[in-house]
Design a protein around this motif. Sequence first.
Motif, PDB file in Angstrom:
ATOM      1  N   UNK A  42       0.826  -1.207   0.000  1.00  0.00           N
ATOM      2  CA  UNK A  42       0.000   0.000   0.000  1.00  0.00           C
ATOM      3  C   UNK A  42       0.860   1.257   0.000  1.00  0.00           C
ATOM      4  N   UNK A  43       1.843   1.302   0.889  1.00  0.00           N
ATOM      5  CA  UNK A  43       2.699   2.484   0.970  1.00  0.00           C
ATOM      6  C   UNK A  43       3.388   2.762  -0.362  1.00  0.00           C
ATOM      7  N   UNK A  44       3.972   1.738  -0.944  1.00  0.00           N
ATOM      8  CA  UNK A  44       4.736   1.932  -2.179  1.00  0.00           C
ATOM      9  C   UNK A  44       3.842   2.315  -3.350  1.00  0.00           C
ATOM     10  N   UNK A  45       2.669   1.705  -3.459  1.00  0.00           N
ATOM     11  CA  UNK A  45       1.761   2.021  -4.558  1.00  0.00           C
ATOM     12  C   UNK A  45       1.202   3.435  -4.417  1.00  0.00           C
ATOM     13  N   UNK A  46       0.794   3.801  -3.214  1.00  0.00           N
ATOM     14  CA  UNK A  46       0.226   5.138  -2.999  1.00  0.00           C
ATOM     15  C   UNK A  46       1.220   6.226  -3.371  1.00  0.00           C
ATOM     16  N   UNK A 293      -4.937  -6.039 -10.215  1.00  0.00           N
ATOM     17  CA  UNK A 293      -6.065  -6.144  -9.285  1.00  0.00           C
ATOM     18  C   UNK A 293      -5.666  -5.586  -7.927  1.00  0.00           C
ATOM     19  N   UNK A 294      -4.468  -5.937  -7.467  1.00  0.00           N
ATOM     20  CA  UNK A 294      -3.982  -5.447  -6.174  1.00  0.00           C
ATOM     21  C   UNK A 294      -3.808  -3.939  -6.213  1.00  0.00           C
ATOM     22  N   UNK A 295      -3.209  -3.450  -7.283  1.00  0.00           N
ATOM     23  CA  UNK A 295      -2.994  -1.996  -7.393  1.00  0.00           C
ATOM     24  C   UNK A 295      -4.325  -1.246  -7.426  1.00  0.00           C
ATOM     25  N   UNK A 296      -5.261  -1.745  -8.217  1.00  0.00           N
ATOM     26  CA  UNK A 296      -6.578  -1.122  -8.286  1.00  0.00           C
ATOM     27  C   UNK A 296      -7.266  -1.145  -6.933  1.00  0.00           C
ATOM     28  N   UNK A 297      -7.213  -2.282  -6.255  1.00  0.00           N
ATOM     29  CA  UNK A 297      -7.847  -2.404  -4.947  1.00  0.00           C
ATOM     30  C   UNK A 297      -7.310  -1.361  -3.971  1.00  0.00           C
TER      31      UNK A 297
END
Length: 482
Positions: A42-46, A293-297
């Motif tokens: 979550x941290x890295x994607x955000x 899917x994970x990134x979108x979620x």
Amino acid sequence: MLVIYNTLTRTKEPFITLEEARVKMYCCGITTYDFCHLGHARTCIIWDTVRNYLEWIGYEVKYVQNFTDVDDKILSRAIKEKTTMEEVSNKFINAYFEDMERLNVKKASVYPRVTHIIDDIQNLIGELEKSGHAYLSEGDVYFDIKSYKDYGKLSGRKLEDLKAGASGRVSLEDFQKNKKRDPADFAVWKKAKPTEKSWDSKWGKGRPGWHIECSAMIKKELGETIDLHVGGSDLIFPHHENEIAQSEAITGKELSRYWSHNGMVKVDGEKMSKSLGNFTTIRELLDQFEPMVVRLFILQTHYRNPLDFSHNSLVAATNSWQTLSDGLLFGYQYGEKLNFKNNPATELLPDLVNRFKKAINDDFNFAGGLAVLFEIAKNLRKESNVLTHTGVTTLSSNFLETQWHTLKSLAKLLGLEANQTTLKIELFKKLTDEEIDELVKKRKIAKNAKQYKESDLIRDKLKENNITLLDMSDGSTVWHYD
């Protein structure tokens, strides 16, 4: 104008940088003792998406993310595996990059490592000691919390309320042995233990404390004051609070103009932990669900809110990604038939772009931006259904191509991409052998009824799925994958 929530002031503020059109951005990275987990994802994607967006609206971003490659947990793993801290760190740094590549997280501008800046850390500690903000005690050097009058301004904690050990990664025994002047004082240099890696210093052999590392890295890579400091909300106290104290005590300047923190991750409503058996690594998750899917979620929930991972929520995200993916693949499937020009300079639809920007400019509301993307994707999917059944579309080819380019461009800056390889995978997933046989039967019925347009549409649909039909002399039809 971009407005972001500043943890320091607890309000939304217009984002105004130190230098025009430039952003100095720092993100606290991983401690390299294990594979990355859902919280890291979550941290890295955000913050990767934030960096992408800042660049898209015209900023030049220097994005620094560190690796903590000296720590008790790394040492423990090295001892357990009968290897060195360096080998453990390298293993999990390499794994980190593998995981991030799968999640479509771009690399930071710089990845400083603690072991590479020991001299800078020692120099900073020396400045703290010389100015009276740090003191030596039995081989350890501590930051004197009372020497910095603004301590607690980020977290809102009052110095008098802090208890022994609250400064993190520091033993309670330090104060009990009178090693520290105050229970909230924290170590900036730790005396070496016999089993651990250490460096020579004027205070004796030792290694850096946790908090001083980031202060030294920021100063070295970005300067005394930066624009945006980010990380998980669990770092507000003590880590970021201590960063501020030791940095600003030396420079007399604010460490960062804006502080942004993403919310924590839960699994099925429970705090993620190995003891509860719900600890999931990124690579374990990606064995079950596609990276997009994970990134979108993750992007569907506002970054400051808690995020609850569950199997059901990820299944729902899978369905959502199917909708978005259908839209992203529209031009690859139908572009040739619709005579798309495939011009990279195709103008984007201004109304959709403006709505997208308006949503995200309100404190990085990526969920609001996604709503615009889904609107486009659903329109394109509707047109694909019409095209499949009637052979024509209700909208002009030029408009559909512009919609498609708009969708692709906006999705890309959120790190959401589907390509022709994805197309082949998706198509194979869509049609089972039974479904193919059923379409072949329908085509035969259409041909026998001299409904050649309908039979040709079915043949074309199967061809798009990389399925070739062979009409045999006996009137039967066989099929095979290309």
